[in-house]
Structure formats: C-alpha cells, structure tokens
Write an enzyme that holds these catalytic residues in place. Structure first.
Site, short mmCIF file in Angstrom:
data_model
loop_
_atom_site.label_atom_id
_atom_site.label_comp_id
_atom_site.label_asym_id
_atom_site.label_seq_id
_atom_site.Cartn_x
_atom_site.Cartn_y
_atom_site.Cartn_z
N ASP A 185 51.29 40.47 -7.41
CA ASP A 185 50.83 40.11 -6.07
C ASP A 185 50.30 41.37 -5.40
OD1 ASP A 185 50.74 39.36 -3.23
OD2 ASP A 185 51.87 37.60 -3.84
N ASN B 199 54.93 27.59 -2.69
CA ASN B 199 54.52 27.09 -1.38
C ASN B 199 53.52 25.96 -1.62
OD1 ASN B 199 56.05 29.13 -0.09
ND2 ASN B 199 54.37 30.58 -0.37
N HIS C 171 50.32 28.41 -7.67
CA HIS C 171 50.88 29.66 -8.20
C HIS C 171 52.36 29.71 -7.88
CE1 HIS C 171 49.29 30.42 -4.17
NE2 HIS C 171 50.21 31.36 -4.01
N LEU C 172 53.11 30.29 -8.81
CA LEU C 172 54.56 30.42 -8.67
C LEU C 172 54.86 31.89 -8.36
CD1 LEU C 172 53.91 27.93 -10.52
CD2 LEU C 172 56.17 28.24 -11.52
ZN LIG Z 1 50.95 32.34 -2.33
#
Ligand SMILES: [Zn+2]
Ligand SMILES: [Zn+2]
Length: 111
Positions: A30, A84, A97-98
């Site tokens: 991320d 989310n 995405h996880l």
């Molecule tokens: Zn996200």
C-alpha cells in the site's frame, strides 16, 4: 477497465512494489501504509466489490494469497485482514482488494 487504478497496476502501466503474484492474484505494498506491514491483495481480473464476487475459486485464491503474503512478511501469526465493501465502508478504489496489516497492535472494534 482502463481508468481503474488496480487494473492499470496489474497491466504494468503504473509501477507498484509487488510482494507476491500468481496467475490470478497480485499483492502490492500500500502506498499509504497504515501499519508497518500493509499489503493489498488484488484479483488480476476486475471485480468491483466483494459483494459482486461470484467466483468461489477466486475467493479461495485471494484468501490463500493473504496467508502467503502474511508469511512472506513475517506476520503470519498476527495480522488483520480488512475488506472495505462500498463507499460507506471506506472503499476508495472500485476494484476489490484485501488489506493485510501487521507489525503493530490493532484495536477492536475498528473505526
Ligand atoms: Zn482500500
Ligand atoms: Zn480494476
């Protein structure tokens, strides 16, 4: 999905730090990490939300990728997995995405 950030990353059009990949799944760091370890596990094919994921095999592959990524990152026994789903749940990129987070303690319940 030319305008999708993660589709562009999967296609190699936007650089990312890839920490794991196979034929169906990619895992990247991320760019705005919320923990010392923060990796996103992303299906290569465009699926907007978990609520729209009908492919049971891909669902399993995503979870297995989470396990591998956590092990590679040295957080196999202590990590948090976050999905989310939808704007109100904090989903900001409309490609499933996880989030795999680790390396610190996490509060419960999440905010
Ligand atoms: Zn996200
Ligand atoms: Zn996409």
């Amino acid at each position: 999905m030319d305008d999708c950030l993660f589709c562009r990353i999967v296609a190699g059009k936007i650089p990312a730090t890839i920490v794991y990949e196979d034929d169906d799944v990619m895992a990247i760091n991320d760019v705005f990490p919320r923990a010392p370890f923060h990796v996103l596990v992303v299906p290569r094919k465009h699926v907007e939300k978990l609520s729209g994921l009908e492919d049971e095999v891909l669902g399993g592959q995503l979870l297995q990728a989470v396990r591998r990524v956590a092990r590679l990152g040295g957080v196999a026994e202590n990590f948090r997995l976050v999905v989310n789903n939808g704007d109100h749940a904090g989903q900001t990129v409309p490609h499933l995405h996880l989030h795999v987070l680790g390396g610190r303690e996490f509060a419960w319940p999440p905010g």
